[in-house]
Design an enzyme around this catalytic site. Structure first.
Site, short mmCIF file in Angstrom:
data_model
loop_
_atom_site.label_atom_id
_atom_site.label_comp_id
_atom_site.label_asym_id
_atom_site.label_seq_id
_atom_site.Cartn_x
_atom_site.Cartn_y
_atom_site.Cartn_z
N ASN A 1 78.61 81.67 -7.28
CA ASN A 1 78.98 81.44 -8.68
C ASN A 1 78.36 82.54 -9.53
O ASN A 1 77.15 82.55 -9.77
CB ASN A 1 78.47 80.05 -9.10
N TRP A 2 79.19 83.49 -9.99
CA TRP A 2 78.66 84.65 -10.71
C TRP A 2 78.30 84.33 -12.15
O TRP A 2 77.75 85.17 -12.85
CB TRP A 2 79.67 85.80 -10.67
N GLU B 1 74.22 69.06 -7.76
CA GLU B 1 73.34 70.07 -8.34
C GLU B 1 72.42 69.41 -9.37
O GLU B 1 72.83 69.19 -10.51
CB GLU B 1 74.16 71.12 -9.09
N SER C 1 68.94 76.65 -7.12
CA SER C 1 67.84 77.46 -6.59
C SER C 1 67.87 77.66 -5.08
O SER C 1 66.81 77.74 -4.45
CB SER C 1 66.49 76.87 -7.03
N GLY D 1 74.02 80.48 -7.40
CA GLY D 1 74.12 81.37 -8.56
C GLY D 1 73.35 82.65 -8.29
O GLY D 1 73.78 83.52 -7.54
N GLY E 1 68.55 77.33 -11.39
CA GLY E 1 67.85 78.47 -11.97
C GLY E 1 66.35 78.30 -12.13
O GLY E 1 65.68 79.18 -12.68
N HIS F 1 80.35 71.75 -14.13
CA HIS F 1 79.04 72.41 -13.95
C HIS F 1 78.14 72.01 -15.12
O HIS F 1 78.60 71.92 -16.26
CB HIS F 1 79.22 73.93 -13.90
P1 PGA Z 1 71.23 78.90 -9.11
O1 PGA Z 1 72.57 78.30 -9.73
O2 PGA Z 1 71.51 79.16 -7.65
O3 PGA Z 1 70.98 80.19 -9.87
O4 PGA Z 1 70.15 77.91 -9.29
C1 PGA Z 1 73.33 77.37 -9.05
C2 PGA Z 1 74.50 76.93 -9.88
O5 PGA Z 1 74.34 76.82 -11.10
O6 PGA Z 1 75.58 76.70 -9.37
#
Ligand code: PGA
Length: 255
Positions: free
Chosen positions: A10-11, A174, A217, A238, A180, A98
């Site tokens: 996911n960019w 998630e 993460s 991400g 993040g 999301h």
């Molecule tokens: P992250 O994001 O891997 O940077 O924690 C995951 C996401 O939001 O799908």
């Protein structure tokens, strides 16, 4: 039986258009080498490069998904993305719900259910994101929240069996507080959540083709633990997916 994984990159809005195209062309051969029946890779670029990147990876084993879509049909909706257009571009996957879009656009479970239902109508696999806040996690209210987030979705599924014959549904658990933050939940929490999700989706009146993913993460250091959790069959990634070397380590990690 060897576990198969679906790995979604996911960019978000991390790259500008040039960076998105550069990332795709520089890593083109290596991305194709990484994706195989054991590890399916889905890239979710921004809307601005979606069709170019779809075209770039045409006839390869790299799949492309959109980061969001509108719940509406054609009409006066400035700035929105029509699901029918995703279909015209042959996009087969679309993220919905999301936590960043739930928060930014004040999306409700109703809005997300409408998107889910419309995507199914157009033969696009929804990648539905669900997950609790830190407060709910600490109060042990995760299952309560997931039940609420999935309640209407299950109803749609039950009314759409004929359309779901050939369509896969992807569910990404998630935790909002994991995204993040560099922190992932306790492994026994994940074991519980994923067996609950697996049980609920397996117990639907008719069989549906579903894949359960974890997101938040994920990195090259924690992938070993995460790949070993029962019923986790993929990841929504991400930040760590934007560094090709790290992404490669995650995909290639063999359990
Ligand atoms: P992250 O994001 O891997 O940077 O924690 C995951 C996401 O939001 O799908």
């Amino acid at each position: 039986m060897e576990k198969k994984f679906t790995i979604i990159s996911n960019w978000k809005m991390y790259f500008d258009v040039n960076e998105e195209l550069n990332f795709s062309t520089i890593n083109y051969d290596n991305l194709i080498k990484l994706s195989n029946p054991q590890n399916r890779i889905i890239l979710c670029p921004s809307f601005l490069t979606l069709s170019s990147i779809k075209e770039l990876f045409k006839d390869t084993n790299i799949f492309i998904g959109a980061q969001n879509c509108s719940k509406h049909s054609k009409g006066s909706f400035t700035g929105q993305i029509l699901i029918e257009s995703l279909n015209k571009l042959s996009i087969k996957y679309c993220l919905i719900g999301h936590s960043e879009t739930r928060q930014e656009f004040k999306e409700t479970d109703n809005d997300i259910t409408q998107k889910f239902s419309k995507l199914i109508d157009f033969g696009i696999s929804p990648i539905l994101c669900i997950g609790e806040t830190l407060e709910m996690y600490t109060k042990n209210k995760t299952l309560e929240l997931l039940t609420e987030q999935l309640h209407k979705i299950f109803k749609v599924i039950e009314n759409s069996y004929s359309k779901l014959n050939h369509l896969e549904i992807l569910i990404a658990y998630e935790p909002v507080w994991s995204i993040g933050s560099g922190i992932i939940p306790e492994l026994n929490h994940l074991e519980n959540i994923f067996s609950w999700l697996y049980k609920n989706f397996s117990n639907l009146k008719n069989k549906v083709n579903f894949t359960l993913l974890y997101g938040g993460s994920v990195n090259a250091d924690n992938i070993k633990q995460l790949k070993n959790i029962s019923h986790i069959n993929g990841f929504l990634i991400g930040k760590s997916s934007l560094d090709f070397q790290e992404f490669e380590k995650i995909v290639k990690y063999d359990i």
